[in-house]
Enzyme design. Sequence first.
Site, PDB file in Angstrom:
ATOM      1  N   TYR A  33       0.812  -1.210   0.047  1.00 56.52           N
ATOM      2  CA  TYR A  33      -0.102  -0.077   0.111  1.00 56.52           C
ATOM      3  C   TYR A  33       0.747   1.311   0.016  1.00 56.52           C
ATOM      4  O   TYR A  33       1.973   1.129   0.149  1.00 56.52           O
ATOM      5  CB  TYR A  33      -0.900   0.061   1.289  1.00 56.52           C
ATOM      6  CG  TYR A  33      -0.318   0.233   2.396  1.00 56.52           C
ATOM      7  CD1 TYR A  33       0.536  -0.642   2.918  1.00 56.52           C
ATOM      8  CD2 TYR A  33      -0.542   1.527   3.307  1.00 56.52           C
ATOM      9  CE1 TYR A  33       1.045  -0.313   4.431  1.00 56.52           C
ATOM     10  CE2 TYR A  33       0.085   2.007   4.380  1.00 56.52           C
ATOM     11  CZ  TYR A  33       0.862   0.721   4.878  1.00 56.52           C
ATOM     12  OH  TYR A  33       1.115   1.216   6.184  1.00 56.52           O
ATOM     13  N   ARG A  52       8.271   4.169  -4.302  1.00 58.31           N
ATOM     14  CA  ARG A  52       8.467   3.352  -3.380  1.00 58.31           C
ATOM     15  C   ARG A  52       7.409   2.122  -3.559  1.00 58.31           C
ATOM     16  O   ARG A  52       7.610   0.686  -3.241  1.00 58.31           O
ATOM     17  CB  ARG A  52       8.143   3.828  -1.936  1.00 58.31           C
ATOM     18  CG  ARG A  52       8.322   2.984  -0.863  1.00 58.31           C
ATOM     19  CD  ARG A  52       8.229   3.593   0.437  1.00 58.31           C
ATOM     20  NE  ARG A  52       6.868   4.144   0.441  1.00 58.31           N
ATOM     21  CZ  ARG A  52       6.684   4.925   1.635  1.00 58.31           C
ATOM     22  NH1 ARG A  52       7.671   5.211   2.557  1.00 58.31           N
ATOM     23  NH2 ARG A  52       5.497   5.350   1.752  1.00 58.31           N
ATOM     24  N   ARG A 100      -7.148 -20.549  -1.892  1.00 52.69           N
ATOM     25  CA  ARG A 100      -6.230 -20.143  -0.945  1.00 52.69           C
ATOM     26  C   ARG A 100      -5.198 -21.362  -0.594  1.00 52.69           C
ATOM     27  O   ARG A 100      -5.442 -22.549  -0.368  1.00 52.69           O
ATOM     28  CB  ARG A 100      -6.906 -20.345   0.569  1.00 52.69           C
ATOM     29  CG  ARG A 100      -6.263 -19.822   1.721  1.00 52.69           C
ATOM     30  CD  ARG A 100      -6.773 -19.612   3.033  1.00 52.69           C
ATOM     31  NE  ARG A 100      -6.080 -19.195   4.255  1.00 52.69           N
ATOM     32  CZ  ARG A 100      -4.953 -19.707   4.824  1.00 52.69           C
ATOM     33  NH1 ARG A 100      -4.681 -20.942   4.174  1.00 52.69           N
ATOM     34  NH2 ARG A 100      -4.135 -19.188   5.683  1.00 52.69           N
ATOM     35  N   GLU A 182      11.761   2.494  14.712  1.00 56.23           N
ATOM     36  CA  GLU A 182      10.692   3.885  14.263  1.00 56.23           C
ATOM     37  C   GLU A 182       9.584   3.645  15.053  1.00 56.23           C
ATOM     38  O   GLU A 182       9.443   3.050  16.135  1.00 56.23           O
ATOM     39  CB  GLU A 182      10.629   3.533  12.637  1.00 56.23           C
ATOM     40  CG  GLU A 182       9.696   2.134  12.361  1.00 56.23           C
ATOM     41  CD  GLU A 182       9.630   1.955  10.970  1.00 56.23           C
ATOM     42  OE1 GLU A 182       9.303   2.906   9.965  1.00 56.23           O
ATOM     43  OE2 GLU A 182       9.577   0.782  10.526  1.00 56.23           O
ATOM     44  N   LEU A 207      10.778   1.182   7.466  1.00 57.84           N
ATOM     45  CA  LEU A 207      10.048   1.773   6.208  1.00 57.84           C
ATOM     46  C   LEU A 207      11.062   3.126   5.708  1.00 57.84           C
ATOM     47  O   LEU A 207      11.243   4.068   6.774  1.00 57.84           O
ATOM     48  CB  LEU A 207       8.753   2.096   6.229  1.00 57.84           C
ATOM     49  CG  LEU A 207       8.103   2.612   5.272  1.00 57.84           C
ATOM     50  CD1 LEU A 207       7.973   1.169   4.286  1.00 57.84           C
ATOM     51  CD2 LEU A 207       6.849   2.993   5.243  1.00 57.84           C
TER      52      LEU A 207
HETATM   53  N1  PLP Z   1       7.286   3.860   9.356  1.00 52.76           N
HETATM   54  C1  PLP Z   1       5.955   3.126   9.052  1.00 52.76           C
HETATM   55  C2  PLP Z   1       5.992   1.724   9.869  1.00 52.76           C
HETATM   56  C3  PLP Z   1       5.000   3.632   8.260  1.00 52.76           C
HETATM   57  O1  PLP Z   1       3.673   2.882   8.437  1.00 52.76           O
HETATM   58  C4  PLP Z   1       5.084   4.778   7.854  1.00 52.76           C
HETATM   59  C5  PLP Z   1       3.766   5.231   7.074  1.00 52.76           C
HETATM   60  O2  PLP Z   1       2.652   4.897   7.002  1.00 52.76           O
HETATM   61  C6  PLP Z   1       6.372   5.496   7.901  1.00 52.76           C
HETATM   62  C7  PLP Z   1       7.387   5.011   8.715  1.00 52.76           C
HETATM   63  C8  PLP Z   1       6.338   6.884   7.181  1.00 52.76           C
HETATM   64  O3  PLP Z   1       6.441   6.956   5.850  1.00 52.76           O
HETATM   65  P1  PLP Z   1       5.848   8.083   4.949  1.00 52.76           P
HETATM   66  O4  PLP Z   1       6.844   9.143   5.306  1.00 52.76           O
HETATM   67  O5  PLP Z   1       6.117   7.609   3.542  1.00 52.76           O
HETATM   68  O6  PLP Z   1       4.529   8.227   5.293  1.00 52.76           O
END
Ligand code: PLP
Length: 285
Positions: A33, A52, A100, A182, A207
Amino acid sequence: MSRIAYVNGRYLPFRDATVHVEDRGYQFADAVYEVCEVRAGRLVDERRHIERLKRSLGELRIRMPMSQAALGVVLREVVARNRIAYGLVYLQISRGVARRDPAFPTPPVAPNVVVTARSLNMARNEALAAKGIAVVSVPDNRWGRVDIKTVGLLPNVLARQAAIDKGARDAWLVDKDGKVTEAASSNAWIVTSDGKLVTRHADHAILRGITRSVVLDIVKDRNLAIEERAFTLEDAYAAHEAFETSATQIVMPVISIDNHVIGDGTPGPVATALRRQFHRHAELG
Ligand code: PLP
């Protein structure tokens, strides 16, 4: 006005916007997503979000369901049909529908594409940023490839709920070495007592936030001291400032971590300035 969703080529009222029970996103979280901020009805940093998305799809060997240009048209159409001035657009692509079985379907099936959009309350977000948020730490027990933006978010769901249950707003995730990875749905940053910005390097444990990358551009543009490296929870407790970044929060100051007051307990100057400068550096599509 009824909300409209895009589902596999059709723009549908929400009540009719459904996917099959054997969608692999539903059954295996076999889906990726993206979430883009919408400002003045326009997409923020669309190019980087689509880059991304393509990387996430590539890592999972799901094919891009349509051209990048066509996807851009769909995202804009959903924003327009829902009359979003300020808000977000959500895009999900699953491997598709198949009987499935964990293995990839053979022959491959068409990916399922869903796009929704909704308004956000700008005044409320600004008020929250002016005050700052409290976070709590929780163990990071996610899988080893969270650099892929999959819908497999159960640990993030539980972390966020654990934070709310403790009266905080968000959770900062801590790996087995005591390092912050994070936040539950954003990237984590601190400003050390000697004025250095620190955020974890982009490995497989975080991420690669699009907001993070734009903030890194601002930091480099302004010649601020920056270290992309892991930092401990103790580093965070002792920081002058802390904040988190995501597409919908932009730069959100953090004023306490596990009840340790950060700085003087109000949003710091670095976070506040980065928030103010953000949209001058982001791309508006
Ligand atoms: N880290 C995680 C786990 C996230 O789910 C998100 C955004 O959904 C981010 C970081 C931040 O990413 P972005 O700046 O692309 O929204």
